[in-house]
Design a protein around this motif. Sequence first.
Motif: not given
Length: 230
Positions: A41-64
Amino acid sequence: MHRSQNQFLLTRPLEGSTRLALALMEENVPADSIKIAPLMRVEFDAQTQNPEFDIAIFTSPSGVIAFNGVGDGRLAYCVGDRTAKVAREAGFTPVSANGGASNLVALLIHDHPKGRICHFRGVKVHQNIAEPLSENGMHVIEQIVYQQIPQNFDESTLQMVSNADGLKIPLFSTETARQFEKQTINGLNCDIFCISKDVRRVLSAGKYRKITVISEPTQISMVQSLLAGN
């Protein structure tokens, strides 16, 4: 027209299993021959603060899906076409590696994009993405945005695994394979279809009727293998 008498047990997280079930039904597999029993079961962290970035890497739809922000047209390197589609919907400009973490790493090393790169990932990954990229001179950080919580089969599913003749079970990750392996006592009626050799290595030799590593690490290849039986 395809008419399958086999049964299919889908163990991906609910969203992924639902997509796979629909793909099988589009090939005329009867709905009543498909059982969805997620082992994660996928559990997301709604409190995550994104770092500064220019390019993203996603290894699953869940990451997006877990990404807490807007793509703003930034480049996103994605493991496969499904992840790229979700990234595009989130406002990124996606580049697909067409399936497989190794392909993704090779693509990034070839392109060698400039800027701050962030891999948005789960707690557990079966292949390190950041390390080989950093070794090739790229500035890569990792941001954990979700986790997969192991789930157990109910009694009816355990009985199905033990007793159903010709049960076909696709496995898409090493974590799911480990959870499946722990719960399966008798798999001699099961035909297992693994998305990679890494997933295959988790499974015990001689415990299942047949184990197949599919030709390409994609859902399309998985569907074709399940229907062909090899």
